[in-house]
Design a protein around this motif. Sequence first.
Motif, PDB file in Angstrom:
ATOM      1  N   LEU A  60      -7.587  -2.305   6.508  1.00  0.00           N
ATOM      2  CA  LEU A  60      -7.662  -3.436   5.572  1.00  0.00           C
ATOM      3  C   LEU A  60      -7.499  -4.768   6.297  1.00  0.00           C
ATOM      4  CD1 LEU A  60      -5.679  -2.014   2.533  1.00  0.00           C
ATOM      5  CD2 LEU A  60      -8.147  -2.388   2.716  1.00  0.00           C
ATOM      6  N   TYR A  76      -7.408  -6.704  -4.079  1.00  0.00           N
ATOM      7  CA  TYR A  76      -6.936  -5.450  -4.659  1.00  0.00           C
ATOM      8  C   TYR A  76      -6.472  -5.705  -6.084  1.00  0.00           C
ATOM      9  CZ  TYR A  76      -3.484  -1.938  -5.922  1.00  0.00           C
ATOM     10  OH  TYR A  76      -2.773  -0.987  -6.601  1.00  0.00           O
ATOM     11  N   PHE A  86     -10.345  -1.853  -5.138  1.00  0.00           N
ATOM     12  CA  PHE A  86     -10.527  -2.809  -4.054  1.00  0.00           C
ATOM     13  C   PHE A  86     -11.914  -3.390  -4.204  1.00  0.00           C
ATOM     14  CE2 PHE A  86      -7.112  -0.317  -2.335  1.00  0.00           C
ATOM     15  CZ  PHE A  86      -6.392  -1.211  -1.566  1.00  0.00           C
TER      16      PHE A  86
END
Length: 95
Positions: A60, A76, A86
């Motif tokens: 991420l 998110y 996401f």
Amino acid sequence: NAIKYSPDNSEILITIFATKDDLRVTVNDSGPGVSVQQEQDLFSAFNASHTHTNSHGMGLLMAKKYLDLLGGLISYERRAEGGSRFYFCIPKPIR
């Protein structure tokens, strides 16, 4: 991550939506979601160096860095029905 953290045989929904300005990709899963404590550091180096899973937590962080370079964003959302959502947006190049 959606596949890794979702139960076997559960549905993962990926949608792609294009506008005249950008491209948005959304991934919905039915995994355990992200704890409230993890949410604030989800895309930071702090999360990557202090992960509590079997991964290094770099995915991420790297995605955010690439999207920042492209002028995009990643985010998110907690799903009310459980799991995670996401999404990322990438601006279309100006021609």
